[in-house]
Design a protein around this motif. Sequence first.
Motif, short mmCIF file in Angstrom:
data_model
loop_
_atom_site.label_atom_id
_atom_site.label_comp_id
_atom_site.label_asym_id
_atom_site.label_seq_id
_atom_site.Cartn_x
_atom_site.Cartn_y
_atom_site.Cartn_z
N ALA A 6 0.83 -1.21 0.00
CA ALA A 6 0.00 0.00 0.00
C ALA A 6 0.86 1.26 0.00
O ALA A 6 0.45 2.31 -0.52
CB ALA A 6 -0.93 -0.01 1.21
N ALA A 7 2.08 1.15 0.56
CA ALA A 7 3.00 2.30 0.59
C ALA A 7 3.87 2.36 -0.66
O ALA A 7 4.77 3.21 -0.75
CB ALA A 7 3.88 2.21 1.84
N GLY A 8 3.64 1.47 -1.60
CA GLY A 8 4.41 1.48 -2.84
C GLY A 8 5.69 0.68 -2.80
O GLY A 8 6.55 0.83 -3.67
N GLY A 9 5.83 -0.17 -1.80
CA GLY A 9 7.06 -0.95 -1.65
C GLY A 9 6.81 -2.43 -1.77
O GLY A 9 5.76 -2.88 -2.23
N ASN A 10 7.79 -3.19 -1.36
CA ASN A 10 7.74 -4.65 -1.41
C ASN A 10 8.19 -5.22 -0.07
O ASN A 10 8.59 -4.48 0.83
CB ASN A 10 8.66 -5.17 -2.52
N ASP A 11 8.17 -6.54 0.03
CA ASP A 11 8.71 -7.20 1.20
C ASP A 11 10.22 -6.94 1.29
O ASP A 11 10.91 -6.82 0.28
CB ASP A 11 8.48 -8.72 1.11
N VAL A 12 10.71 -6.85 2.51
CA VAL A 12 12.15 -6.74 2.74
C VAL A 12 12.68 -8.16 2.93
O VAL A 12 12.40 -8.80 3.94
CB VAL A 12 12.46 -5.86 3.97
N LEU A 13 13.41 -8.64 1.94
CA LEU A 13 13.82 -10.04 1.95
C LEU A 13 15.06 -10.28 2.79
O LEU A 13 16.00 -9.48 2.78
CB LEU A 13 14.08 -10.51 0.51
N TRP A 14 15.07 -11.40 3.51
CA TRP A 14 16.28 -11.88 4.18
C TRP A 14 17.17 -12.50 3.12
O TRP A 14 16.73 -13.34 2.34
CB TRP A 14 15.91 -12.91 5.24
N ARG A 15 18.42 -12.08 3.10
CA ARG A 15 19.34 -12.57 2.08
C ARG A 15 20.26 -13.63 2.67
O ARG A 15 21.22 -13.32 3.36
CB ARG A 15 20.15 -11.40 1.51
N HIS A 16 19.95 -14.85 2.38
CA HIS A 16 20.74 -15.97 2.94
C HIS A 16 22.11 -16.06 2.30
O HIS A 16 23.01 -16.67 2.86
CB HIS A 16 19.99 -17.28 2.75
N ASP A 17 22.30 -15.42 1.13
CA ASP A 17 23.57 -15.53 0.41
C ASP A 17 24.40 -14.25 0.51
O ASP A 17 25.29 -14.02 -0.30
CB ASP A 17 23.31 -15.84 -1.07
N ARG A 18 24.13 -13.43 1.54
CA ARG A 18 24.79 -12.13 1.61
C ARG A 18 26.25 -12.23 2.01
O ARG A 18 27.00 -11.28 1.88
CB ARG A 18 24.04 -11.21 2.57
N GLY A 19 26.68 -13.39 2.55
CA GLY A 19 28.07 -13.56 2.96
C GLY A 19 28.40 -12.70 4.16
O GLY A 19 27.54 -12.24 4.89
N GLN A 20 29.69 -12.45 4.35
CA GLN A 20 30.15 -11.68 5.49
C GLN A 20 30.38 -10.22 5.16
O GLN A 20 30.67 -9.41 6.03
CB GLN A 20 31.46 -12.28 6.02
N ALA A 21 30.26 -9.87 3.88
CA ALA A 21 30.52 -8.48 3.48
C ALA A 21 29.40 -7.59 4.01
O ALA A 21 28.23 -7.97 4.06
CB ALA A 21 30.60 -8.37 1.97
N ARG A 22 29.76 -6.39 4.38
CA ARG A 22 28.78 -5.43 4.90
C ARG A 22 27.88 -4.98 3.75
O ARG A 22 28.36 -4.57 2.69
CB ARG A 22 29.50 -4.23 5.52
N GLN A 23 26.59 -5.06 3.96
CA GLN A 23 25.64 -4.66 2.95
C GLN A 23 25.07 -3.29 3.28
O GLN A 23 24.62 -3.06 4.40
CB GLN A 23 24.48 -5.69 2.88
N GLU A 24 25.09 -2.40 2.31
CA GLU A 24 24.43 -1.11 2.49
C GLU A 24 22.93 -1.30 2.34
O GLU A 24 22.48 -2.05 1.48
CB GLU A 24 24.93 -0.10 1.46
N PRO A 25 22.14 -0.65 3.17
CA PRO A 25 20.68 -0.78 3.02
C PRO A 25 20.22 -0.22 1.68
O PRO A 25 20.75 0.78 1.22
CB PRO A 25 20.11 0.03 4.20
N GLU A 26 19.28 -0.90 1.07
CA GLU A 26 18.75 -0.45 -0.21
C GLU A 26 17.48 0.37 0.04
O GLU A 26 16.84 0.26 1.08
CB GLU A 26 18.43 -1.64 -1.10
N PRO A 27 17.10 1.19 -0.95
CA PRO A 27 15.86 1.95 -0.80
C PRO A 27 14.68 1.02 -0.58
O PRO A 27 14.66 -0.12 -1.06
CB PRO A 27 15.76 2.69 -2.15
N PHE A 28 13.66 1.53 0.10
CA PHE A 28 12.53 0.72 0.49
C PHE A 28 11.83 0.11 -0.72
O PHE A 28 11.35 -1.01 -0.68
CB PHE A 28 11.56 1.56 1.31
N ASP A 29 11.78 0.83 -1.86
CA ASP A 29 10.98 0.33 -2.98
C ASP A 29 11.73 -0.67 -3.83
O ASP A 29 11.25 -1.04 -4.90
CB ASP A 29 10.47 1.50 -3.84
N ASN A 30 12.88 -1.13 -3.39
CA ASN A 30 13.59 -2.19 -4.10
C ASN A 30 13.54 -3.48 -3.29
O ASN A 30 13.56 -3.45 -2.07
CB ASN A 30 15.07 -1.82 -4.31
#
Length: 198
Positions: A173-197
């Motif tokens: 309803a806010a124009g976004g999607n589910d925020v997915l848990w990334r099981h394959d993200r590894g140990q590298a630090r991930q920058e947060p992505e915009p809400f609508d991605n």
Amino acid sequence: MGNRLSKIATRTGDDGTTGLGDGSRVRKDAVRIAAIGDVDELNSNIGVLLCETLPDDVRAALTAIQHDLFDLGGELCMPGHTIVTDAHLARLDGWLEDYNGMLPPLKEFILPGGSRAAALAHVCRTVCRRAERTIVELGAQQEGSAPLAQTPRRYVNRLSDLLFVLARVLNRAAGGNDVLWRHDRGQARQEPEPFDNE
């Protein structure tokens, strides 16, 4: 009732006990009081969620649920008394089926987040799960004496599922999607992505 509501500070709880609806008094750390408190906390968190901009149908459902939770607290406060019925459960089941039918199938776990309203719905969901655990504990304590009805436990179990689904609905309803848990993200630090991605 009016007299009771007009006098908020009764001082009768100064000794660490509180009164139930049947006139008996129990310790404030009793499991029954913890269950009542968890349901009250859930209702208060739904009140915060209702401060957000929500679709009208979601607002109406949550408002009805607040009334149900007040009834549920009343049932827990009066041992042996039944207020929450199968009709309450059927209404939750109907909402759950309708809202879940609007959503794409989940292929990954999701994180509690996205829009503020969705995040608050997830907070409500986790408080609801705690209320369920406490009600289950209360039911176990009551076995063999005055057994606790099954509908309070069933209600909060199904409500937690509905709140999960509503969080997904509110993200869309806010124009976004589910925020997915990334099981394959590894140990590298991930920058947060915009809400609508995703």
